[in-house]
Design a protein around this motif. Structure first.
Motif, mmCIF file in Angstrom:
data_model
loop_
_atom_site.group_PDB
_atom_site.id
_atom_site.type_symbol
_atom_site.label_atom_id
_atom_site.label_comp_id
_atom_site.label_asym_id
_atom_site.label_seq_id
_atom_site.Cartn_x
_atom_site.Cartn_y
_atom_site.Cartn_z
ATOM 1 N N PHE A 41 43.062 -83.424 -21.184
ATOM 2 C CA PHE A 41 43.960 -83.134 -20.063
ATOM 3 C C PHE A 41 43.960 -81.649 -19.724
ATOM 4 C CE2 PHE A 41 46.123 -87.036 -21.671
ATOM 5 C CZ PHE A 41 45.870 -87.804 -20.552
ATOM 6 N N ASP A 42 43.559 -80.816 -20.647
ATOM 7 C CA ASP A 42 43.579 -79.369 -20.453
ATOM 8 C C ASP A 42 42.247 -78.903 -19.874
ATOM 9 O OD1 ASP A 42 44.082 -76.701 -20.500
ATOM 10 O OD2 ASP A 42 44.554 -76.583 -22.640
ATOM 11 N N LYS A 43 42.226 -78.654 -18.575
ATOM 12 C CA LYS A 43 40.993 -78.265 -17.878
ATOM 13 C C LYS A 43 40.455 -76.916 -18.364
ATOM 14 C CE LYS A 43 41.164 -81.633 -14.786
ATOM 15 N NZ LYS A 43 40.470 -82.834 -15.103
ATOM 16 N N LYS A 44 41.363 -76.025 -18.754
ATOM 17 C CA LYS A 44 40.944 -74.698 -19.199
ATOM 18 C C LYS A 44 40.128 -74.781 -20.492
ATOM 19 C CE LYS A 44 43.256 -70.418 -18.821
ATOM 20 N NZ LYS A 44 44.481 -69.653 -18.962
ATOM 21 N N LYS A 45 40.564 -75.622 -21.434
ATOM 22 C CA LYS A 45 39.838 -75.771 -22.694
ATOM 23 C C LYS A 45 38.506 -76.486 -22.484
ATOM 24 C CE LYS A 45 43.775 -75.672 -25.787
ATOM 25 N NZ LYS A 45 44.585 -76.389 -26.769
ATOM 26 N N ILE A 46 38.481 -77.472 -21.612
ATOM 27 C CA ILE A 46 37.230 -78.185 -21.330
ATOM 28 C C ILE A 46 36.225 -77.233 -20.681
ATOM 29 C CG2 ILE A 46 36.187 -79.968 -19.876
ATOM 30 C CD1 ILE A 46 38.482 -81.759 -20.518
ATOM 31 N N SER A 71 45.081 -97.480 -20.407
ATOM 32 C CA SER A 71 46.446 -96.985 -20.225
ATOM 33 C C SER A 71 47.072 -96.534 -21.546
ATOM 34 C CB SER A 71 47.318 -98.064 -19.581
ATOM 35 O OG SER A 71 47.385 -99.204 -20.419
ATOM 36 N N GLU A 72 46.678 -97.116 -22.664
ATOM 37 C CA GLU A 72 47.246 -96.720 -23.950
ATOM 38 C C GLU A 72 46.903 -95.279 -24.301
ATOM 39 O OE1 GLU A 72 45.571 -99.569 -26.549
ATOM 40 O OE2 GLU A 72 46.753 -101.219 -25.742
ATOM 41 N N PHE A 73 45.730 -94.824 -23.891
ATOM 42 C CA PHE A 73 45.316 -93.451 -24.159
ATOM 43 C C PHE A 73 45.528 -92.526 -22.966
ATOM 44 C CE2 PHE A 73 42.420 -95.954 -26.950
ATOM 45 C CZ PHE A 73 42.981 -95.563 -28.155
ATOM 46 N N LYS A 74 46.076 -93.058 -21.888
ATOM 47 C CA LYS A 74 46.339 -92.321 -20.651
ATOM 48 C C LYS A 74 45.054 -91.756 -20.054
ATOM 49 C CE LYS A 74 50.931 -91.113 -22.213
ATOM 50 N NZ LYS A 74 51.796 -90.052 -22.667
ATOM 51 N N ILE A 75 43.992 -92.545 -20.111
ATOM 52 C CA ILE A 75 42.701 -92.143 -19.560
ATOM 53 C C ILE A 75 42.452 -92.919 -18.283
ATOM 54 C CG2 ILE A 75 40.217 -92.075 -19.962
ATOM 55 C CD1 ILE A 75 40.768 -91.980 -22.928
ATOM 56 N N LYS A 76 42.059 -92.210 -17.247
ATOM 57 C CA LYS A 76 41.710 -92.849 -15.984
ATOM 58 C C LYS A 76 40.202 -92.972 -15.880
ATOM 59 C CE LYS A 76 45.684 -90.804 -13.775
ATOM 60 N NZ LYS A 76 46.123 -89.707 -12.944
ATOM 61 N N LYS A 77 39.760 -93.847 -15.022
ATOM 62 C CA LYS A 77 38.334 -94.022 -14.798
ATOM 63 C C LYS A 77 37.753 -92.721 -14.238
ATOM 64 C CE LYS A 77 35.122 -97.252 -12.698
ATOM 65 N NZ LYS A 77 34.959 -98.449 -11.883
ATOM 66 N N LYS A 78 36.562 -92.363 -14.707
ATOM 67 C CA LYS A 78 35.816 -91.167 -14.300
ATOM 68 C C LYS A 78 36.457 -89.860 -14.765
ATOM 69 C CE LYS A 78 33.476 -93.328 -10.464
ATOM 70 N NZ LYS A 78 33.114 -93.279 -9.064
ATOM 71 N N ASP A 79 37.300 -89.891 -15.809
ATOM 72 C CA ASP A 79 37.787 -88.662 -16.438
ATOM 73 C C ASP A 79 36.696 -88.098 -17.343
ATOM 74 O OD1 ASP A 79 40.268 -88.442 -15.324
ATOM 75 O OD2 ASP A 79 41.352 -89.307 -17.016
ATOM 76 N N ASN A 80 36.637 -86.792 -17.470
ATOM 77 C CA ASN A 80 35.681 -86.162 -18.382
ATOM 78 C C ASN A 80 36.189 -86.323 -19.806
ATOM 79 O OD1 ASN A 80 34.181 -85.266 -16.202
ATOM 80 N ND2 ASN A 80 35.276 -83.331 -16.090
ATOM 81 N N ILE A 81 35.403 -87.012 -20.652
ATOM 82 C CA ILE A 81 35.849 -87.225 -22.029
ATOM 83 C C ILE A 81 34.908 -86.614 -23.071
ATOM 84 C CG2 ILE A 81 37.220 -89.265 -21.550
ATOM 85 C CD1 ILE A 81 34.862 -90.944 -22.550
ATOM 86 N N ALA A 82 33.712 -86.215 -22.673
ATOM 87 C CA ALA A 82 32.772 -85.619 -23.623
ATOM 88 C C ALA A 82 31.779 -84.738 -22.880
ATOM 89 C CB ALA A 82 32.038 -86.709 -24.391
ATOM 90 N N ILE A 83 31.098 -83.923 -23.652
ATOM 91 C CA ILE A 83 30.027 -83.082 -23.115
ATOM 92 C C ILE A 83 28.760 -83.415 -23.891
ATOM 93 C CG2 ILE A 83 29.171 -80.724 -22.999
ATOM 94 C CD1 ILE A 83 31.958 -79.821 -22.356
ATOM 95 N N LYS A 84 27.676 -83.647 -23.163
ATOM 96 C CA LYS A 84 26.411 -83.969 -23.826
ATOM 97 C C LYS A 84 25.294 -83.116 -23.248
ATOM 98 C CE LYS A 84 25.642 -87.924 -20.809
ATOM 99 N NZ LYS A 84 25.384 -89.347 -20.730
ATOM 100 N N LEU A 85 24.233 -82.970 -24.051
ATOM 101 C CA LEU A 85 23.142 -82.087 -23.684
ATOM 102 C C LEU A 85 21.889 -82.548 -24.407
ATOM 103 C CD1 LEU A 85 22.372 -79.341 -22.337
ATOM 104 C CD2 LEU A 85 23.030 -78.270 -24.463
ATOM 105 N N THR A 86 20.771 -82.545 -23.723
ATOM 106 C CA THR A 86 19.488 -82.888 -24.326
ATOM 107 C C THR A 86 18.557 -81.692 -24.191
ATOM 108 O OG1 THR A 86 19.769 -85.215 -23.745
ATOM 109 C CG2 THR A 86 17.540 -84.485 -24.266
ATOM 110 N N LEU A 87 18.060 -81.235 -25.325
ATOM 111 C CA LEU A 87 17.156 -80.084 -25.354
ATOM 112 C C LEU A 87 15.734 -80.564 -25.591
ATOM 113 C CD1 LEU A 87 19.278 -77.784 -27.656
ATOM 114 C CD2 LEU A 87 19.018 -77.581 -25.205
ATOM 115 N N ARG A 88 14.801 -79.990 -24.863
ATOM 116 C CA ARG A 88 13.386 -80.312 -25.027
ATOM 117 C C ARG A 88 12.569 -79.023 -24.987
ATOM 118 N NH1 ARG A 88 12.702 -85.930 -23.970
ATOM 119 N NH2 ARG A 88 14.507 -86.784 -22.910
#
Length: 178
Positions: A41-46, A71-88
């Motif tokens: 929920f904290d955009k600054k930390k993300i 709804s139990e976790f208060k997450i809406k569809k298309k919320d940012n929940i993780a960051i991923k990265l692929t290095l090559r």
């Protein structure tokens, strides 16, 4: 990359008596993943996490979005929940050098990485509890009040568990002594 082409490639070739150079295992990619579960929920930390991972890897990460609302976790569809990265290629080898020689030795009480973290295809997975061990982290006061883990997956091509373990030993990977 230079170490792989000059030393490890030929050491593996002669160690396993391959008939063709194309049979030699190599690292295909390195995947990084960090979940924002406690503070999504904290955009600054993300945004701070996004910038720091960008600085660590010299590549822009991608936000993983939630596929459905919970709804139990208060997450809406298309919320940012993780960051991923692929290095090559070059970024992958730079990150591997950085983590082996600069970051892992900075962990207090570090005994080594587990030897049993290989999957059936020979890929190696491990986690770091606090990603602030990297020297590129922005160490402002706002960033220091939360700890974020980082999952790292090293994906091999033409490999199994034994070959991957040998490959990582030739790279001087810091495994725990069993």
């Amino acid at each position: 990359m230079k170490v792989y082409k000059e030393k490890i490639l030929w050491d593996l070739y002669y160690h396993y008596n391959f008939k063709n150079i194309m049979q030699i295992p190599y690292i295909l990619k390195i995947s990084l993943n960090s979940c924002c579960g406690k503070f999504f929920f904290d955009k600054k930390k993300i945004n701070s996490l996004f910038v720091n991972i960008n600085n660590i890897c010299n590549q822009k990460p991608v936000f993983a979005k939630c596929k459905k609302s919970i709804s139990e976790f208060k997450i809406k569809k298309k919320d940012n929940i993780a960051i991923k990265l692929t290095l090559r290629k070059k970024n992958m080898y730079n990150f591997l050098y950085k983590i082996l020689n600069l970051s892992l030795p900075l962990i207090k009480g570090f005994e080594g990485l587990p030897q049993n973290s290989f999957d059936d295809f020979g890929n190696y997975n491990f986690g770091i509890k606090d990603y602030s061990i990297f020297p590129e982290i922005n160490s402002s006061i706002n960033d220091l009040n939360f700890i974020i883990g980082l999952n790292i997956s090293i994906v091999f091509k033409n490999s199994n568990i034994e070959k991957s373990f040998t490959f990582l030993n030739y790279l001087n990977f810091p495994f725990k002594d069993v």
